[in-house]
Design an enzyme around this catalytic site. Structure first.
Site, PDB file in Angstrom:
ATOM      1  N   SER A 118       0.806  -1.213   0.000  1.00 30.02           N
ATOM      2  CA  SER A 118       0.000   0.000   0.000  1.00 30.02           C
ATOM      3  C   SER A 118       0.842   1.266   0.000  1.00 30.02           C
ATOM      4  O   SER A 118       1.513   1.572  -0.971  1.00 30.02           O
ATOM      5  CB  SER A 118      -0.971  -0.038   1.185  1.00 30.02           C
ATOM      6  N   ASP A 137      -1.513   1.242  -3.955  1.00 27.66           N
ATOM      7  CA  ASP A 137      -2.414   0.214  -4.479  1.00 27.66           C
ATOM      8  C   ASP A 137      -3.799   0.757  -4.795  1.00 27.66           C
ATOM      9  O   ASP A 137      -4.704  -0.003  -5.143  1.00 27.66           O
ATOM     10  CB  ASP A 137      -2.510  -0.965  -3.518  1.00 27.66           C
ATOM     11  N   ASP A 161      -2.815   6.302  -3.359  1.00 32.38           N
ATOM     12  CA  ASP A 161      -1.646   5.675  -2.762  1.00 32.38           C
ATOM     13  C   ASP A 161      -1.179   4.559  -3.693  1.00 32.38           C
ATOM     14  O   ASP A 161      -1.663   4.432  -4.818  1.00 32.38           O
ATOM     15  CB  ASP A 161      -1.976   5.143  -1.364  1.00 32.38           C
ATOM     16  N   ASP A 198      -6.357   1.950  -3.170  1.00 39.93           N
ATOM     17  CA  ASP A 198      -7.586   1.782  -2.400  1.00 39.93           C
ATOM     18  C   ASP A 198      -7.932   3.051  -1.634  1.00 39.93           C
ATOM     19  O   ASP A 198      -8.961   3.122  -0.971  1.00 39.93           O
ATOM     20  CB  ASP A 198      -7.503   0.578  -1.461  1.00 39.93           C
TER      21      ASP A 198
END
Length: 448
Positions: free
Chosen positions: A96, A240, A238, A242
């Protein structure tokens, strides 16, 4: 939890996050899930392919077939799992927002949500055993599937008023942080008729544009470009994707509590009420806005899976975190950065400039500090803080002390050896005074 933190298993690649660990985690996942294929995807980190194929080896050794979706955002993998009958779950290889030397393993349940703590505990228990592998003729296989990213984008677009967005002819500045959304979110902008100035939209697992955590200090270029152009908003993901954060039309970085409050208000008004859920670390701005708009606001423990499950169990219409993680239950019960961006575009198209909307919200002075703390000292430090804290103390997650004019939260990180100290008040001096007071106590108790 011995291995899983707030969002999966994380560590430095080829140190604690190594192929041996990934193979055993794969075998552990395969041994506790029902037989059936699992979907897997990664972010673009330099270690992602190594970790992916190691965990695939462990899964296939237990007879699990793999559907490889390539490099896509975490919510795109979750949407694929949720919408494909027979797929028993998923694994996302990502750390992440952590620096590029880190990587991680996030487990996805059959309904597209993240694993429950019970499921994670089952994997941890299995990890410590001698897991039996299947016979040679029962070994799982890998098949690659294209198009999951675009299917996900189309699903997001179907959940907003796309026609209003197209008619508004909006211009935005988009920063994908060289991460997993470098193809999907620009595609979404194109399909919505949005003119997007692209920053850091080439995948690169070393994150050369800036660190993958979308903080104000890391987004200086986005802030500068948004402020000097005629863009209606700046947007950033960010690593990834999400999560999503925003910069107003005047180049003002918006802390995550403001975008959370703005979307919560929009959802409550649109639905004529409803329940909104957010962690105990959330600014009172969100609670004030939700309740003044006719909705109900409820606190949860920290962590997007916890927020999502509270929404599922109690019929929440919206929820999220103040780090840019936003959950839209009619779409899926997980943080979804693209869905957050599309919703902000709809709000701007219908209600006007972000600066005007944000200026109407109640504001508080908030401060967040961190204190390094060995993991083995966390429990003792938390116990001592709870014993000496003055005020209305609750322990839903960490130690929260509520006062008539603000609150303080002292909470051990679930992923790093540190305590986080949050303080909020209508008085800036009082906010700082309280945060410094509790930082001093945490440091004192760490020393013993």
């Amino acid at each position: 939890m011995r291995m899983f933190g707030t969002n999966g298993i994380r560590g430095i690649a080829n140190a604690d996050m190594n192929p041996e660990l990934a193979i055993q985690v794969g075998k552990a996942i395969g041994s506790v899930l029902d037989n059936g294929p699992l979907a897997i995807a990664t972010d673009p980190r330099t270690s992602s392919q190594m970790i992916k194929y190691a965990i695939c080896s462990g899964l296939m050794a237990t007879g699990i077939d793999i559907i490889d979706l390539g490099v896509i955002p975490t919510p795109a993998l979750q949407y694929y799992v949720k919408t494909h009958t027979g797929v028993r779950g998923g694994v996302m290889i990502t750390a992440s927002h952590n620096p590029p030397e880190y990587n991680g393993i996030k487990c996805i349940a059959e309904d597209g949500t993240e694993f429950t703590k019970e499921q994670e505990s089952m994997v941890e228990d299995a990890y410590d055993t001698d897991i039996q592998c299947v016979q040679w003729d029962c070994i799982g296989q890998i098949v690659s599937v294209d198009g999951a990213g675009e299917t996900y984008v189309d699903a997001v677009i179907s959940r907003v008023d796309a026609e209003s967005i197209r008619k508004a002819k909006l211009k935005v500045v988009l920063d994908c942080s060289n991460g997993a959304a470098c193809e999907t979110t620009p595609l979404m902008m194109k399909k919505l008729g949005v003119d997007a100035v692209l920053l850091n939209c080439m995948m690169d697992g070393t994150f050369p544009g800036h660190e993958s955590e979308p903080t104000e200090s890391n987004l200086s270029e986005l802030i500068e470009v948004t402020g000097r152009t005629d863009a209606v908003v700046g947007m950033a993901h960010d690593g990834d994707a999400d999560r999503c954060v925003f910069v107003s039309n005047t180049g003002r970085y918006l802390p995550g509590d403001l975008s959370l409050a703005l979307i919560a208000q929009h959802r409550v008004v649109t639905n004529g009420g409803g329940k909104v859920y957010a962690p105990v670390s959330t600014s009172s701005t969100v609670k004030d806005v939700v309740e003044s708009s006719g909705g109900e606001f409820h606190y949860t423990a920290v962590g997007s899976p916890i927020v999502a499950r509270a929404m599922m169990e109690n019929g929440g219409i919206f929820g999220g975190e103040d780090n840019g993680g936003l959950i839209f239950p009619e779409h899926q019960y997980c943080r979804d950065g693209a869905m957050g961006m599309a919703t902000i575009l709809e709000i701007i198209a219908k209600e006007g400039p972000l600066d005007d909307l944000i200026s109407k919200m109640p504001r508080y002075h908030s401060l967040k500090l961190t204190v390094r703390c060995p993991n083995e000292r966390k429990e003792l430090v938390a116990k001592r803080i709870a014993e000496v804290a003055e005020g209305n103390v609750t322990t839903l997650d960490g130690i929260r002390i509520d006062y008539d004019d603000g609150w303080v939260l002292i909470r051990a990180s679930g992923t790093e050896p540190k305590f986080r100290i949050y303080s909020e008040s209508s008085d800036e001096g009082l906010t700082k005074e309280r945060s410094e007071h509790y930082r001093g106590l945490v440091e004192k108790f760490i020393e013993g």
